[in-house]
Design a protein around this motif. Structure first.
Motif, PDB file in Angstrom:
ATOM      1  N   VAL A   1       0.780  -1.445  -0.076  1.00  0.00           N
ATOM      2  CA  VAL A   1       0.199  -0.045   0.032  1.00  0.00           C
ATOM      3  C   VAL A   1       0.778   1.219  -0.041  1.00  0.00           C
ATOM      4  O   VAL A   1       2.034   1.065   0.575  1.00  0.00           O
ATOM      5  CB  VAL A   1      -0.837   0.026   1.259  1.00  0.00           C
ATOM      6  CG1 VAL A   1      -0.182   0.089   2.543  1.00  0.00           C
ATOM      7  CG2 VAL A   1      -2.027   0.802   0.941  1.00  0.00           C
ATOM      8  N   ASP A   2       0.262   2.335  -0.698  1.00  0.00           N
ATOM      9  CA  ASP A   2       1.156   3.684  -0.449  1.00  0.00           C
ATOM     10  C   ASP A   2       0.682   4.117   0.820  1.00  0.00           C
ATOM     11  O   ASP A   2      -0.502   4.241   1.206  1.00  0.00           O
ATOM     12  CB  ASP A   2       0.684   4.619  -1.876  1.00  0.00           C
ATOM     13  CG  ASP A   2       1.182   6.108  -1.558  1.00  0.00           C
ATOM     14  OD1 ASP A   2       2.405   5.893  -1.976  1.00  0.00           O
ATOM     15  OD2 ASP A   2       0.481   6.798  -1.043  1.00  0.00           O
ATOM     16  N   ILE A   3       1.762   4.390   1.603  1.00  0.00           N
ATOM     17  CA  ILE A   3       1.526   4.776   3.064  1.00  0.00           C
ATOM     18  C   ILE A   3       0.764   6.228   3.093  1.00  0.00           C
ATOM     19  O   ILE A   3      -0.221   6.165   3.899  1.00  0.00           O
ATOM     20  CB  ILE A   3       2.714   4.874   3.961  1.00  0.00           C
ATOM     21  CG1 ILE A   3       2.439   4.803   5.314  1.00  0.00           C
ATOM     22  CG2 ILE A   3       3.576   6.085   3.514  1.00  0.00           C
ATOM     23  CD1 ILE A   3       3.503   4.152   6.100  1.00  0.00           C
ATOM     24  N   ASN A   4       0.851   6.979   2.321  1.00  0.00           N
ATOM     25  CA  ASN A   4       0.173   8.430   2.246  1.00  0.00           C
ATOM     26  C   ASN A   4      -1.189   8.106   1.969  1.00  0.00           C
ATOM     27  O   ASN A   4      -2.120   8.776   2.391  1.00  0.00           O
ATOM     28  CB  ASN A   4       0.983   9.314   1.478  1.00  0.00           C
ATOM     29  CG  ASN A   4       2.122   9.814   1.864  1.00  0.00           C
ATOM     30  OD1 ASN A   4       2.565   9.935   2.963  1.00  0.00           O
ATOM     31  ND2 ASN A   4       3.143   9.561   1.190  1.00  0.00           N
ATOM     32  N   THR A   5      -1.554   7.282   0.656  1.00  0.00           N
ATOM     33  CA  THR A   5      -2.829   6.842   0.515  1.00  0.00           C
ATOM     34  C   THR A   5      -3.603   6.072   1.450  1.00  0.00           C
ATOM     35  O   THR A   5      -4.890   6.271   1.736  1.00  0.00           O
ATOM     36  CB  THR A   5      -2.909   5.954  -0.728  1.00  0.00           C
ATOM     37  OG1 THR A   5      -2.406   6.671  -1.696  1.00  0.00           O
ATOM     38  CG2 THR A   5      -4.329   5.817  -0.900  1.00  0.00           C
ATOM     39  N   LEU A   6      -2.640   5.181   2.466  1.00  0.00           N
ATOM     40  CA  LEU A   6      -3.249   4.538   3.526  1.00  0.00           C
ATOM     41  C   LEU A   6      -3.912   5.677   4.803  1.00  0.00           C
ATOM     42  O   LEU A   6      -4.928   5.235   5.127  1.00  0.00           O
ATOM     43  CB  LEU A   6      -2.165   3.625   4.046  1.00  0.00           C
ATOM     44  CG  LEU A   6      -2.601   2.813   5.363  1.00  0.00           C
ATOM     45  CD1 LEU A   6      -3.762   1.858   5.123  1.00  0.00           C
ATOM     46  CD2 LEU A   6      -1.477   1.916   5.931  1.00  0.00           C
ATOM     47  N   ALA A   7      -3.100   6.532   4.771  1.00  0.00           N
ATOM     48  CA  ALA A   7      -3.506   7.517   5.999  1.00  0.00           C
ATOM     49  C   ALA A   7      -4.998   8.329   5.817  1.00  0.00           C
ATOM     50  O   ALA A   7      -5.720   8.364   6.218  1.00  0.00           O
ATOM     51  CB  ALA A   7      -2.255   8.750   6.137  1.00  0.00           C
ATOM     52  N   ARG A   8      -5.095   8.461   4.294  1.00  0.00           N
ATOM     53  CA  ARG A   8      -6.301   9.131   3.783  1.00  0.00           C
ATOM     54  C   ARG A   8      -7.252   8.216   3.958  1.00  0.00           C
ATOM     55  O   ARG A   8      -8.512   8.447   4.403  1.00  0.00           O
ATOM     56  CB  ARG A   8      -6.125   9.541   2.399  1.00  0.00           C
ATOM     57  CG  ARG A   8      -5.136  10.785   2.310  1.00  0.00           C
ATOM     58  CD  ARG A   8      -5.205  11.238   0.858  1.00  0.00           C
ATOM     59  NE  ARG A   8      -4.460  10.576  -0.216  1.00  0.00           N
ATOM     60  CZ  ARG A   8      -3.309  10.592  -0.451  1.00  0.00           C
ATOM     61  NH1 ARG A   8      -2.426  11.406  -0.162  1.00  0.00           N
ATOM     62  NH2 ARG A   8      -2.623   9.896  -1.419  1.00  0.00           N
ATOM     63  N   ILE A   9      -6.903   6.971   3.586  1.00  0.00           N
ATOM     64  CA  ILE A   9      -8.139   5.755   3.727  1.00  0.00           C
ATOM     65  C   ILE A   9      -8.716   5.587   5.310  1.00  0.00           C
ATOM     66  O   ILE A   9      -9.860   5.690   5.490  1.00  0.00           O
ATOM     67  CB  ILE A   9      -7.732   4.458   3.264  1.00  0.00           C
ATOM     68  CG1 ILE A   9      -7.630   4.469   1.638  1.00  0.00           C
ATOM     69  CG2 ILE A   9      -8.603   3.394   3.914  1.00  0.00           C
ATOM     70  CD1 ILE A   9      -7.042   3.165   1.141  1.00  0.00           C
ATOM     71  N   ILE A  10      -7.608   5.668   6.145  1.00  0.00           N
ATOM     72  CA  ILE A  10      -7.941   5.636   7.506  1.00  0.00           C
ATOM     73  C   ILE A  10      -8.983   6.646   7.843  1.00  0.00           C
ATOM     74  O   ILE A  10      -9.782   6.481   8.771  1.00  0.00           O
ATOM     75  CB  ILE A  10      -6.912   5.430   8.512  1.00  0.00           C
ATOM     76  CG1 ILE A  10      -6.210   3.946   8.071  1.00  0.00           C
ATOM     77  CG2 ILE A  10      -7.090   5.268   9.893  1.00  0.00           C
ATOM     78  CD1 ILE A  10      -6.828   2.742   7.967  1.00  0.00           C
TER      79      ILE A  10
END
Length: 233
Positions: free
Chosen positions: A26-35
Motif C-alpha cells: 500500500v502507498d502509505i500516504n494513501t493509507l493514511a487518507r483511507i483511515i
C-alpha cells in the motif's frame, strides 16, 4: 512528517519483507487518507460522546491503495451507506455490518467475556465475515483497521480460542495489497510486551499505525527486524 512516513514505506518495500516479493504494498500516504475516511464516516461513538472501539475491513480495487488516490464519497466505497454501518456496529444484538466491499464491527458483550471487534470479523477462521469479503475480489487491496490495537491476552494469544492469529495466516495467502492498521495502543496493554506480540501480525500481514491523515507509520517487524518505536507507544 509526510516525508518521514514515505521514506519509511520506501525502505520497507525494498529492504525488508518477504511478502513484497509477489505483491505490491500500500502507498502509505494513501493509507493514511483511507483511515481518515473511515474515521470521518464510520467511527463508533459511545453514548457519552466518546469514541468507541470498532474495526473495519475493506476489499477494494488495487488502484485505490496506490499513490495519488484520494478517497471521497463519490469514488470510494460507494455501495456502503455510512449511517447503516454506524447503526449496525452499535446495534445491541449484532454489532456487525457486512456490505459489498466493507465489513465492520463494534464489540459484543457475551455472558462471561466481551467479544472484540477483531474477533467478530475474523472468526470463525474458515467462514468469517473476513473470509466472505476476501472471496469477493481475489486480487483486491485488503485493509483491516482497528481503532485500538488487538488485545494481547486474547486476540494475540495463540492459545486462546478468540485468537486472530490463524485468521491472519489465512489472509496472508490472499493475493493483492494487504495492510493491518491500528490507531491507538489499547489502554490495558500499555506496558506489555507489544514488540513480541505485534511481530505475530507483522510476520503475516504488513502492519501500520495511522494516527491521523498526515501521520502514518510502517511498523516493520517482519523477519529479524524490530517493531518501529512509533508503533509501540
Amino acid at each position: 512528517m509526510k516525508f518521514t512516513v514515505f521514506l519509511s514505506g520506501f525502505l520497507l518495500l525494498f529492504l525488508l519483507p518477504n511478502w513484497t516479493k509477489s505483491v505490491d504494498v500500500v502507498d502509505i500516504n494513501t493509507l493514511a487518507r483511507i483511515i481518515n475516511f473511515f474515521e470521518q464516516n464510520y467511527k463508533k461513538i459511545n453514548a457519552d460522546g466518546t469514541p468507541g472501539q470498532y474495526a473495519i475491513a475493506i476489499n477494494v480495487p488495487k488502484n485505490q491503495c496506490q499513490q495519488n488516490f484520494y478517497p471521497n464519497q463519490s469514488n470510494f466505497l460507494t455501495q456502503e451507506n455510512a449511517v447503516n454501518v454506524r447503526n449496525a456496529i452499535t446495534n445491541i444484538t449484532s454489532r456487525l455490518y457486512q456490505g459489498a466491499e466493507l465489513i465492520a464491527a463494534g464489540i459484543r458483550k457475551m455472558r462471561r467475556y466481551i467479544k472484540h471487534s477483531e474477533s467478530l470479523l475474523l472468526h470463525p477462521t474458515d467462514n468469517s465475515p473476513m473470509t466472505n469479503l476476501l472471496n469477493k475480489r481475489k486480487d483486491g487491496c485488503t485493509v483491516f483497521y482497528t481503532f485500538n490495537s488487538p488485545c494481547v491476552d486474547s486476540c494475540l494469544n495463540a492459545t486462546n480460542n478468540r485468537s486472530i492469529i490463524n485468521a491472519l495466516q489465512k489472509w496472508k495467502r490472499h493475493s493483492g495489497i494487504k495492510a493491518f492498521v491500528f490507531k491507538n495502543i489499547w489502554e490495558k496493554d500499555i506496558g506489555k510486551d507489544l514488540q513480541t506480540k505485534f511481530k505475530q501480525i507483522a510476520a503475516r500481514i504488513p502492519l501500520y499505525r495511522c494516527v491521523n491523515e498526515t501521520e502514518c507509520y510502517a511498523c516493520n517487524g517482519e523477519g529479524n527486524s524490530t517493531i518501529d518505536a512509533n508503533c509501540l507507544h
